[in-house]
Design an enzyme around this catalytic site. Structure first.
Site, PDB file in Angstrom:
ATOM      1  N   GLU A   7     -44.962 -21.497  -0.459  1.00  0.00           N
ATOM      2  CA  GLU A   7     -45.569 -21.860   0.813  1.00  0.00           C
ATOM      3  C   GLU A   7     -45.893 -20.528   1.497  1.00  0.00           C
ATOM      4  OE1 GLU A   7     -44.102 -24.475   4.575  1.00  0.00           O
ATOM      5  OE2 GLU A   7     -42.917 -24.610   2.742  1.00  0.00           O
TER       6      GLU A   7
ATOM      7  N   ARG B  52     -30.899 -21.996  -8.074  1.00  0.00           N
ATOM      8  CA  ARG B  52     -31.535 -20.926  -7.324  1.00  0.00           C
ATOM      9  C   ARG B  52     -30.671 -19.672  -7.388  1.00  0.00           C
ATOM     10  NH1 ARG B  52     -33.273 -21.897  -2.369  1.00  0.00           N
ATOM     11  NH2 ARG B  52     -32.623 -19.937  -1.474  1.00  0.00           N
TER      12      ARG B  52
ATOM     13  N   LYS C 161     -36.606 -17.532   3.797  1.00  0.00           N
ATOM     14  CA  LYS C 161     -37.694 -16.895   4.527  1.00  0.00           C
ATOM     15  C   LYS C 161     -37.492 -17.017   6.033  1.00  0.00           C
ATOM     16  CE  LYS C 161     -40.807 -18.803   1.745  1.00  0.00           C
ATOM     17  NZ  LYS C 161     -42.047 -19.512   1.468  1.00  0.00           N
TER      18      LYS C 161
HETATM   19  P1  ATP Z   1     -37.393 -20.408   1.619  1.00  0.00           P
HETATM   20  O1  ATP Z   1     -36.328 -21.397   1.936  1.00  0.00           O
HETATM   21  O2  ATP Z   1     -36.925 -19.009   1.584  1.00  0.00           O
HETATM   22  O3  ATP Z   1     -38.640 -20.616   2.433  1.00  0.00           O
HETATM   23  P2  ATP Z   1     -38.598 -21.893  -0.398  1.00  0.00           P
HETATM   24  O4  ATP Z   1     -38.002 -22.402  -1.642  1.00  0.00           O
HETATM   25  O5  ATP Z   1     -38.878 -22.884   0.669  1.00  0.00           O
HETATM   26  O6  ATP Z   1     -37.743 -20.696   0.114  1.00  0.00           O
HETATM   27  P3  ATP Z   1     -41.218 -21.567  -1.355  1.00  0.00           P
HETATM   28  O7  ATP Z   1     -42.270 -20.646  -0.882  1.00  0.00           O
HETATM   29  O8  ATP Z   1     -41.444 -22.997  -1.169  1.00  0.00           O
HETATM   30  O9  ATP Z   1     -39.901 -21.089  -0.660  1.00  0.00           O
HETATM   31  O10 ATP Z   1     -40.795 -21.226  -2.845  1.00  0.00           O
HETATM   32  C1  ATP Z   1     -41.671 -20.986  -3.900  1.00  0.00           C
HETATM   33  C2  ATP Z   1     -40.898 -21.114  -5.182  1.00  0.00           C
HETATM   34  O11 ATP Z   1     -39.854 -20.157  -5.233  1.00  0.00           O
HETATM   35  C3  ATP Z   1     -40.250 -22.470  -5.302  1.00  0.00           C
HETATM   36  O12 ATP Z   1     -40.649 -23.054  -6.523  1.00  0.00           O
HETATM   37  C4  ATP Z   1     -38.779 -22.211  -5.276  1.00  0.00           C
HETATM   38  O13 ATP Z   1     -38.125 -23.028  -6.200  1.00  0.00           O
HETATM   39  C5  ATP Z   1     -38.653 -20.745  -5.661  1.00  0.00           C
HETATM   40  N1  ATP Z   1     -37.511 -20.137  -4.982  1.00  0.00           N
HETATM   41  C6  ATP Z   1     -37.335 -19.952  -3.671  1.00  0.00           C
HETATM   42  N2  ATP Z   1     -36.135 -19.404  -3.413  1.00  0.00           N
HETATM   43  C7  ATP Z   1     -35.526 -19.219  -4.602  1.00  0.00           C
HETATM   44  C8  ATP Z   1     -34.265 -18.688  -5.025  1.00  0.00           C
HETATM   45  N3  ATP Z   1     -33.364 -18.235  -4.157  1.00  0.00           N
HETATM   46  N4  ATP Z   1     -33.996 -18.666  -6.346  1.00  0.00           N
HETATM   47  C9  ATP Z   1     -34.897 -19.104  -7.244  1.00  0.00           C
HETATM   48  N5  ATP Z   1     -36.092 -19.612  -6.931  1.00  0.00           N
HETATM   49  C10 ATP Z   1     -36.416 -19.681  -5.620  1.00  0.00           C
HETATM   50 MG    MG Z   2     -40.022 -23.702   1.942  1.00  0.00          MG
END
Ligand code: ATP
Ligand code: MG
Length: 607
Positions: free
Chosen positions: A67, A306, A316
């Site tokens: 995102e 994760r 984020k």
């Molecule tokens: P945040 O909570 O930091 O915003 P998110 O998962 O909502 O993280 P996205 O931008 O939606 O962020 O994530 C893009 C991809 O990165 C997703 O497919 C997610 O599974 C992966 N991802 C995010 N954080 C992790 C993590 N700590 N370990 C492994 N993969 C991750």
């Molecule tokens: Mg997210």
């Protein structure tokens, strides 16, 4: 010092990558030909779009769907290395897709930084081996028209209805783990009624929150996610891509499977928290394939744990808070676990790829020790980073017999190799050149007027070698009124220059690092430490701001030898005895050096 250089992107002949459950699944699918019948029209699209196309040249398709609401962090790096790495290893392609279905915050700053981060990590979506890859990055919001069409198809087939209960009623009637849900009074509307109402939603006839479109599955399902999940909501918001065209937006759980299917993804890999969503993912795609809207076979979702890294937060939203509240200098502050922060700190793509490979993928959550990440950087830099001498806590050393022995004003050229061991197949880099004169900078801790037991460095009467220079014999020091040492005095021992015959005739127990006063250059050196003093700063909803390490940044002015002073921005070095440092990408200028400490020479995290 003995570890071999490691190149994760190109394993040596005859070695195979450690397997994991995802590799096993993919190998099984390839052997069975699960996806062999797939077609690919060269761009994402519905069943009709792909139907007349030829077979997909990509054996598998994975995707990385961030995102664009912030900068990517080390957790994303794990996901990037995983998804792009699998595509690379199995003759597939990985799509970079911006998941921008949420009209909230989205910024081209984030979009650009995400593209940069993926490329910097060493991945590409434009090639599958020699064949053209995808035209990614794709944008999920480009699929809004299709999503709307899919919603109408579900309604027409009796698989969705417009619910006008209040949000409170909906929540209560959903039930919980011990209580089945209760059907909404709107659940029995006919497809025709639902279609008309849904179009009114689309046309702006209903207020935000007045109604939602729900999938019609089962209010008594043991999986709460299957209790008629909402798939469209009303939200008057301007979208960065579609502007004010829509006042209804698809929910993530509806949008995501459709995005995967339109892009002909085979293996849709996400983190464990989506495990309970998988039944809906499958349900939705089955319905849309039945309706002839999407091509079969459907993509399949797989979940992995994760990344949780000690002393680090990977959210984020929380990272944005550190930036917005000025706790760090920005998204690329070298203490940040963002990819831009790690890069500025001196991390290399190779080190991050090695890290992703080393931690592997599993199905159960655990914490990875921060020292694992640091170990990967040391392992990469050890064989690559040129050596150099820097004095971080300088005191002046005066060679009181210099004028007599060497001549007043004389500067004697010295040289040391840039790398102690040049990796096989690499050209030998030019040696470092510097000079020694009457005055040199040494570390304050390398002199003790009254030496503690076992001290081998400078104290009156003791001899040491100035590394790459001469043997010297300490004679004493000068102090200021406060008792602080202002100058250390020593005598040069003639005919002991490193690399000349007889250099070893005088035995010493220690060699110390130094920088010439004449050609050393003052440098700003930023000594970074962990940002948090708690190994699990945000575990259990803790206030992570409470455990910020007040000493996470210490700035000193030191002196560096000429080869360091004229480094290129982003160039990495081993400062002998101090650790690995990088010339800051933003602030370093040749001749006015600014260095960041990337990592120490030894693991200090356990201590
Ligand atoms: P945040 O909570 O930091 O915003 P998110 O998962 O909502 O993280 P996205 O931008 O939606 O962020 O994530 C893009 C991809 O990165 C997703 O497919 C997610 O599974 C992966 N991802 C995010 N954080 C992790 C993590 N700590 N370990 C492994 N993969 C991750
Ligand atoms: Mg997210």
């Amino acid at each position: 010092m003995s570890s071999a250089p490691h190149t994760p992107a190109a394993p040596e002949e005859g070695t195979t990558k450690p397997s994991n459950f995802l590799r096993q699944i993919i190998e099984h699918d390839l052997a069975k030909g699960t996806y062999a019948s797939r077609r690919w029209a060269g761009s994402p699209g519905d069943a009709a779009h792909h139907a007349s196309a030829s077979h997909d040249p990509a054996k598998i398709r994975t995707r990385f769907p961030p995102e664009p609401n912030g900068y990517l962090h080390i957790g994303h790096a794990k996901s990037i290395c995983l998804n792009f790495g699998l595509a690379r290893d199995y003759d597939g392609v990985c799509h970079l897709r911006f998941d921008d279905t949420n009209p909230e915050k989205e910024d081209t700053e984030y979009v650009d930084s995400i593209i940069d981060a993926v490329k910097w990590l060493g991945f590409d979506w434009a090639q599958i081996g020699q064949a053209p890859g995808s035209a990614a990055p794709y944008q999920a919001s480009d699929y809004f028209d299709f999503m709307y069409r899919a919603a109408e198809a579900l309604i027409e087939r009796g698989h969705a209805y417009v619910d006008e209960q209040s949000p409170e009623e909906m929540r209560t009637n959903r039930g919980d783990f011990s209580r089945p849900g209760i059907d909404s009074p709107y659940r029995s509307r006919t497809p025709a009624e639902n279609l008309a109402r849904f179009r009114e939603m689309r046309d702006g006839k209903l207020a935000d929150g007045a109604a939602v479109l729900r999938a019609k599955i089962a209010m008594d399902s043991p999986n709460i996610n299957l209790r008629d999940p909402a798939i469209y909501r009303i939200r008057r918001a301007t979208h960065h891509n579609t502007g004010d065209q829509w006042c209804i937006y698809p929910m993530y759980t509806f949008a995501h499977p459709i995005e995967d299917a339109l892009e002909q993804i085979t293996h849709s890999i996400c983190t464990l928290e989506f495990e309970d969503q998988r039944p809906f993912y499958d349900w939705l795609l089955e319905r849309l394939i039945e309706a002839g809207l999407l091509a079969a076979p459907a993509p399949h979702q797989y979940e992995f744990a994760r990344l949780n890294l000690t002393y680090v937060i990977t959210s984020k939203r929380k990272l944005a808070q550190l930036v917005n509240e000025g706790k760090v200098s920005g998204w690329d502050d070298p203490r940040m676990p963002t990819i831009v922060g790690l890069r500025r700190r001196g991390y290399t793509p190779t080190a991050l790829q090695l890290f992703a490979e080393r931690i592997g993928v599993t199905k159960s959550d655990s914490w990875i020790d921060y020292s694992t990440l640091e170990g990967c950087l040391r392992e990469d830099l050890e064989s690559q980073a040129h050596r150099g001498m820097a004095v971080l806590d300088p005191v002046k050393l005066v060679l009181t017999n210099w004028d007599e022995v060497m001549g007043a004003g004389h500067l004697e050229p010295c040289s040391l190799p840039a790398l102690p061991h040049v990796p096989e197949g690499q050209p030998e880099p030019a040696a470092r050149e510097f000079t020694i004169g009457k005055e040199v900078w040494i570390e304050r801790e390398d002199f003790e007027e009254v030496p503690p037991k076992g001290y081998k460095r400078l104290f009156p009467g003791n001899k040491v070698r100035l590394k790459g220079g001469y043997v010297i014999e300490c004679t004493g020091c000068e102090r200021d009124a406060a008792g602080q040492v202002t100058e250390v005095h020593a005598l040069l021992v003639p005919d002991t220059k490193s690399g000349t015959p007889g250099a070893d005739s005088v035995k010493v127990k220690a060699a110390i690092t130094w920088v010439g006063v004449a050609d050393g250059v003052a440098a700003e050196i930023r000594l970074y430490d962990r940002l948090f003093s708690d190994a699990h700063p945000d575990a259990g909803g803790k206030d992570f701001l409470g455990s910020l390490n007040p000493d996470s940044l210490k700035v000193v002015t030191g002196y560096v030898e000429p080869s360091l002073a004229h480094a290129e921005p982003d160039q990495k070095f081993q400062f002998e005895r101090h650790g690995y440092f990088v010339a800051d990408r933003q602030d370093h200028v040749k001749g006015q050096p600014v260095f960041n400490r990337a990592v120490g020479l030894k693991d200090s995290w356990g201590k």
